[in-house]
Design an enzyme around this catalytic site. Structure first.
Site, PDB file in Angstrom:
ATOM      1  CE  LYS A 143      -4.023  -1.693  -0.214  1.00  0.00           C
ATOM      2  NZ  LYS A 143      -4.431  -1.755  -1.617  1.00  0.00           N
ATOM      3  CE1 TYR A 203      -2.687  -7.987  -2.413  1.00  0.00           C
ATOM      4  CE2 TYR A 203      -3.036  -7.094  -4.600  1.00  0.00           C
ATOM      5  CZ  TYR A 203      -2.234  -7.753  -3.686  1.00  0.00           C
ATOM      6  OH  TYR A 203      -0.982  -8.181  -4.062  1.00  0.00           O
TER       7      TYR A 203
HETATM    8  C1  PHB Z   1       6.585  -6.429  -4.504  1.00  0.00           C
HETATM    9  O1  PHB Z   1       7.616  -5.880  -4.122  1.00  0.00           O
HETATM   10  O2  PHB Z   1       6.480  -6.885  -5.660  1.00  0.00           O
HETATM   11  C2  PHB Z   1       5.453  -6.621  -3.582  1.00  0.00           C
HETATM   12  C3  PHB Z   1       5.580  -6.291  -2.242  1.00  0.00           C
HETATM   13  C4  PHB Z   1       4.514  -6.485  -1.376  1.00  0.00           C
HETATM   14  C5  PHB Z   1       3.333  -7.007  -1.854  1.00  0.00           C
HETATM   15  C6  PHB Z   1       3.186  -7.311  -3.199  1.00  0.00           C
HETATM   16  C7  PHB Z   1       4.263  -7.117  -4.063  1.00  0.00           C
HETATM   17  O3  PHB Z   1       2.296  -7.240  -1.023  1.00  0.00           O
END
Ligand code: PHB
Length: 397
Positions: free
Chosen positions: A300, A386
C-alpha cells in the site's frame, strides 16, 4: 544566497514529490523540487511494485502510461497459501473488474524524472542543508545548497514535505502538534531480486510454520521474492543457497516447483506501522512516507503516496490561484481516512500471514485464512481493499 520565487516548494524526489510536481504542472502551477540524493540513486532504489487500479488510471490519465502499458503486468487476482494448500482469489470477479498491475516503483520514478526533465522542470538533486521556514505565514521559505555549493532561498505559497520517513519536513512541524501512533513488528522481510522467470502467473502470499513467504515479480524474466525473518536479521546469515532452500520449503505444494536463478540484489527491511497527524501545519503539507508507513504486506505504501499527492495537487492549485483554503484545510482529514484504511488492511494481512505468536494465534490466523478462501463475503473484503479502497477520485480521472 540567491532568492527565487515559486508557487510550491517540494522536498523529495520519490514518487510523491515527483508526481506532485507533475500534477501541479499539468494545472499550470510552478514548483521547485529539491532532493539530497543523486538522480542515479533515486532511480535505482528498490521498493515495492504493485499498483492499485486507481494508481494506474491516474498515471495513464496524466500522460505517464506509455511504458507502464507496455511493460506492466496486469494481475486479476492472487494466491493465498496455508496448511500446504494454495487457493486462488479472483479479484476481477469479486470487485466487478478491478485489477492490480505489477510495475516497479523505480520504473515510475524513472518515467517521472524523464517527464519532468523533458518539461524543463526545476529538479535539483544532491542538495544539502535543506531547511523549511516561515511555515505559519503565507510565504513559507525553502532553503538549500545546490551541488555546486551555492545557497538558495525559494519563497513559496506552500511547501510539500515528500521526503520520506527520515526527512527534514516532519521534524519541522511545530512542537506538540503531531500525534504519532506507531507499532513495530518483531519480524522483517528478506527480499531478493532474481534473474529467473516467475514460477507463478500471479503473486503467492504464503503462511508456513517457518514464516511468511511472498512470490512477486518484476517482469517475465525477473522474480521478486520475500521471506519473513527476525527484525534484526543479519543478511550475511543468508547465502543464496539458503534463501532458495527456504523459499522452496515454504512455497512447497505437490506438483509445483520454484525456479531458481542468479540473485542480483538482496536486503532486509524492518516493518512498522506509523501515522503522524495532522499532515499539515500552516503552509507545510506532508505526503507519503513523511507522514505514514505501512508494513509492506499488500503493497500500500506507494499507492497511499499517490493518493496523498492527488488530493494535495488539487488543494495547492486552489491555494496558488488565490481561491481560498477550503481544500487545504480538508487535506489532512481527507488523506487520513484512506491512510487508516490502508493501515488496517496492511496490519491485518501482516498478522494473518506472518508467524509470531503462540498456538492460539496460529489457529486464529489459519481460521481467518480458511474464511477468506471459502466465503465470498470475506474474499470480497480482501479484494476490494487490495485493489484500492476507496477507489481513487481526482480531477484527472
Ligand atoms: C513487490 O515488491 O512486488 C510486492 C511487495 C509487497 C506485496 C506485493 C508485491 O504485497
Amino acid at each position: 544566497m540567491t532568492t527565487e520565487r515559486t508557487q510550491v516548494g517540494i522536498v523529495g524526489a520519490g514518487p510523491a514529490g515527483l508526481l506532485l510536481s507533475h500534477l501541479l504542472a499539468l494545472r499550470g502551477v510552478d514548483s521547485v523540487l529539491v532532493e539530497n540524493r543523486s538522480r542515479a540513486y533515486c532511480e535505482a532504489r528498490q521498493r515495492a511494485g504493485l499498483l492499485e487500479d486507481g494508481t494506474v488510471k491516474l498515471l495513464r490519465a496524466t500522460g505517464l502510461g506509455a511504458r507502464l502499458d507496455r511493460e506492466g503486468l496486469e494481475h486479476g487476482g492472487i494466491y493465498l497459501q496455508f496448511a500446504g494448500e494454495r487457493h486462488h482469489l479472483d479479484f476481477l470477479g469479486l470487485t466487478g473488474g478491478r485489477a492490480v498491475t505489477i510495475y516497479a516503483q523505480t520504473e515510475i520514478v524513472k518515467d517521472l524524472i524523464e517527464a519532468r526533465t523533458a518539461a524543463g522542470a526545476a529538479l535539483h538533486f544532491e542538495v544539502t542543508g535543506t531547511e523549511v521556514a516561515d511555515l505559519d505565514t503565507d510565504r513559507p521559505v525553502l532553503r538549500y545548497t545546490d551541488a555546486g555549493g551555492h545557497r538558495h532561498q525559494v519563497v513559496c505559497d506552500a511547501i510539500a514535505g515528500c521526503d520520506g520517513f527520515h526527512g527534514a519536513c516532519r521534524p519541522a512541524m511545530p512542537d506538540g502538534l503531531l500525534q504519532v501512533v506507531e507499532r513495530s513488528y518483531p519480524f522483517g522481510w528478506l527480499g531478493i531480486l532474481a534473474e529467473v522467470p516467475p514460477s507463478t502467473d500471479e503473486l503467492i502470499y504464503c503462511r508456513h510454520p517457518n514464516g511468511f513467504a511472498l512470490h512477486s515479480m518484476r517482469s517475465p524474466q525477473v522474480s521478486r521474492l520475500y521471506l519473513q525473518v527476525p527484525a534484526d536479521e543479519d543478511i550475511d546469515e543468508w547465502p543464496d543457497d539458503r534463501i532458495w532452500a527456504e523459499l522452496s520449503t515454504r512455497f512447497a505444494v505437490p506438483g509445483w516447483e520454484l525456479k531458481q536463478g542468479p540473485v542480483t540484489e538482496k536486503s532486509v527491511t524492518p516493518m512498522r506501522s506509523f501515522v503522524a497527524a495532522p499532515m499539515r501545519a500552516g503552509r507545510l503539507f506532508l505526503a507519503g512516507d513523511a507522514a505514514h508507513i505501512v508494513p509492506p504486506t499488500g503493497a500500500k505504501g506507494l499507492n497511499l503516496a499517490v493518493a496523498d499527492v492527488t488530493v494535495l495537487a488539487d488543494a495547492l492549485t486552489e491555494l496558488a490561484r488565490g481561491r481560498g483554503t477550503a481544500a487545504a484545510d480538508a487535506y489532512s482529514d481527507a488523506c487520513l481516512e484512506r491512510v487508516w484504511r490502508a493501515s488496517h488492511f496492511s496490519w491485518w494481512m501482516t498478522t494473518m500471514l506472518h508467524v509470531a505468536g503462540d498456538a492460539m494465534d496460529e489457529q486464529l490466523m489459519q481460521s481467518q485464512l480458511r474464511y477468506v478462501t471459502t466465503s465470498r463475503a470475506a474474499a470480497t473484503s480482501l479484494a476490494e481493499n487490495y485493489v484500492g479502497y476507496p477507489p481513487l477520485k481526482s480531477h484527472f480521472i
